[in-house]
Motif scaffolding. Structure first.
Motif, PDB file in Angstrom:
ATOM      1  N   VAL A 279     -12.115  -2.772  15.963  1.00 31.69           N
ATOM      2  CA  VAL A 279     -11.728  -1.049  15.587  1.00 31.69           C
ATOM      3  C   VAL A 279     -11.108  -0.861  14.255  1.00 31.69           C
ATOM      4  CG1 VAL A 279     -11.184   0.721  16.318  1.00 31.69           C
ATOM      5  CG2 VAL A 279     -12.087  -0.763  17.696  1.00 31.69           C
ATOM      6  N   GLY A 280     -10.195  -1.614  13.832  1.00 30.00           N
ATOM      7  CA  GLY A 280      -9.763  -1.834  12.838  1.00 30.00           C
ATOM      8  C   GLY A 280     -10.167  -1.772  11.591  1.00 30.00           C
ATOM      9  N   ILE A 281     -11.394  -3.442  11.460  1.00 30.57           N
ATOM     10  CA  ILE A 281     -11.748  -3.364  10.676  1.00 30.57           C
ATOM     11  C   ILE A 281     -13.103  -2.276   9.918  1.00 30.57           C
ATOM     12  CG2 ILE A 281     -13.578  -5.418   9.910  1.00 30.57           C
ATOM     13  CD1 ILE A 281     -11.656  -7.271  11.633  1.00 30.57           C
ATOM     14  N   THR A 282     -13.548  -2.419  11.412  1.00 28.50           N
ATOM     15  CA  THR A 282     -14.615  -0.720  11.259  1.00 28.50           C
ATOM     16  C   THR A 282     -14.288   0.010  10.460  1.00 28.50           C
ATOM     17  OG1 THR A 282     -15.333  -1.678  13.105  1.00 28.50           O
ATOM     18  CG2 THR A 282     -16.256  -0.118  12.432  1.00 28.50           C
ATOM     19  N   MET A 283     -12.864   0.262  10.313  1.00 25.91           N
ATOM     20  CA  MET A 283     -12.356   1.274  10.404  1.00 25.91           C
ATOM     21  C   MET A 283     -12.245   1.769   8.494  1.00 25.91           C
ATOM     22  SD  MET A 283      -8.895   2.924  13.274  1.00 25.91           S
ATOM     23  CE  MET A 283      -8.568   4.264  12.540  1.00 25.91           C
ATOM     24  N   ILE A 284     -12.049   0.003   8.202  1.00 24.93           N
ATOM     25  CA  ILE A 284     -11.570  -0.393   7.195  1.00 24.93           C
ATOM     26  C   ILE A 284     -12.529  -0.386   6.005  1.00 24.93           C
ATOM     27  CG2 ILE A 284     -10.683  -2.480   5.504  1.00 24.93           C
ATOM     28  CD1 ILE A 284      -8.917  -3.119   7.898  1.00 24.93           C
ATOM     29  N   ILE A 285     -13.675  -1.431   6.655  1.00 21.95           N
ATOM     30  CA  ILE A 285     -15.057  -1.070   6.203  1.00 21.95           C
ATOM     31  C   ILE A 285     -15.660   0.449   5.760  1.00 21.95           C
ATOM     32  CG2 ILE A 285     -17.678  -1.644   6.062  1.00 21.95           C
ATOM     33  CD1 ILE A 285     -16.789  -3.762   7.712  1.00 21.95           C
ATOM     34  N   PHE A 286     -15.253   1.402   6.942  1.00 22.54           N
ATOM     35  CA  PHE A 286     -16.214   2.984   6.534  1.00 22.54           C
ATOM     36  C   PHE A 286     -14.928   3.711   6.235  1.00 22.54           C
ATOM     37  CE2 PHE A 286     -15.560   7.120   8.301  1.00 22.54           C
ATOM     38  CZ  PHE A 286     -16.842   7.314   7.893  1.00 22.54           C
ATOM     39  N   SER A 287     -13.795   2.775   5.999  1.00 19.88           N
ATOM     40  CA  SER A 287     -13.097   4.399   4.272  1.00 19.88           C
ATOM     41  C   SER A 287     -13.136   3.409   3.158  1.00 19.88           C
ATOM     42  CB  SER A 287     -11.894   3.726   5.012  1.00 19.88           C
ATOM     43  OG  SER A 287     -11.293   2.205   4.221  1.00 19.88           O
ATOM     44  N   GLY A 288     -13.691   2.617   3.297  1.00 23.94           N
ATOM     45  CA  GLY A 288     -14.120   1.357   2.220  1.00 23.94           C
ATOM     46  C   GLY A 288     -15.345   2.019   1.492  1.00 23.94           C
TER      47      GLY A 288
END
Length: 298
Positions: A279-288
């Protein structure tokens, strides 16, 4: 994504580049079992710089900087960032270290506001908050018992952000090969400094960071040379990707590193990422992606 074939090719190159880096960086743990961090940086840099010098003689590539000061500042920040990144890889999962490194876009925004008086909109602020929350989930940060070892990878993100800003504001007009050569050269110098410190009493042999020069065995040489050559190829692909298409869109595909690094760690060593880490990795990619798209609109 723009319909331009060049941009599509650039995106493909970026994904392939990140898959290579995500694979080879998983083997840093093996290198750490056979030598120290500073020896690794020195040998890897010697291999890359030698190769670039030979290729520059063959193809007429430019090595000499146009702005020595700007290239020096960029190279120093980049060398520190990679020293922290590879040092952390020796004792932390690659997904966590990668998450710390990819705080760089967040710090680029912060430093742009603080030092260059750039204005940012609400969407990029929201994206920064989402990205930081994603990083805390991957790193499993506990604000009630914060440990420096868990924040350590974020130092790589901070210094990599300074590398990006140095590239933009101090290295305009420099050739790609020039920046690549002096980046690895600075890493080599850092390796020599570290080896000297280890030689004067700091070498206790207990960790990757505190180990000095050791006679290089076959395993160390094999993986270090392979890491050096593939890194040079991957960084070349990354550079070409940005030259082919819109940088703001190409940058989104750089976040695929987190996926590939986690995938290879699971396939090779069985080091999986738990649900909240994904979930955290997905959030990082989404924010980028949000930051890249808003930067493109500006």
């Amino acid at each position: 994504m723009p319909a331009s074939p060049n941009t599509a090719l650039g995106a493909l190159l970026m994904v392939v580049c990140m898959s290579i880096i995500g694979l080879i960086d998983n083997y840093v743990g093996i290198i750490a079992e056979n030598a120290g961090l500073w020896q690794f940086h020195f040998v890897r840099s010697a291999v890359v710089c030698s190769a670039l010098l030979v290729l520059s003689l063959l193809y007429g590539w430019r090595i000499r900087p146009r702005n020595w000061r700007g290239v020096a500042v960029r190279s120093i920040f980049g060398a520190i960032s990679m020293a922290v990144y590879f040092g952390a890889l020796a004792f932390m999962p690659i997904a966590q270290v990668g998450a710390g490194l990819f705080t760089a876009p967040l710090f680029v925004l912060l430093f742009s506001v603080l030092f260059f008086e750039e204005r940012i909109g609400v969407w990029r602020v929201v994206a920064s908050v989402i990205g930081f929350c994603g990083v805390t989930m991957v790193l499993k940060l506990d604000v009630t018992a914060l440990q420096f070892v868990m924040v350590f990878p974020m130092l790589a993100g901070i210094t990599w952000a300074m590398t990006a800003l140095s590239t933009q504001y101090l290295c305009d007009g420099e050739d790609t090969v020039t920046l690549l050569f002096w980046f690895f050269f600075a890493l080599g110098v850092l390796g020599v400094i570290g080896l000297c410190l280890m030689a004067f009493g700091m070498d206790d042999g207990r960790s990757f960071i505190s180990t000095g020069w050791r006679f290089p065995n076959f395993i160390f040489l094999k993986w270090t040379i392979l890491q050096a050559m593939l890194s040079m190829v991957a960084v070349g692909m990354l550079t070409r990707a940005y030259q082919l298409g819109d940088a703001s869109y190409i940058a989104m595909f750089e976040y695929s590193f987190l996926i590939f690094a986690s995938f290879w760690a699971w396939v090779l060593f069985g080091n999986g990422v738990d649900f909240w880490g994904m979930v955290g990795i997905t959030m990082i990619i989404f924010s980028g992606a949000i930051i890249a798209l808003r930067s493109s609109e500006r």
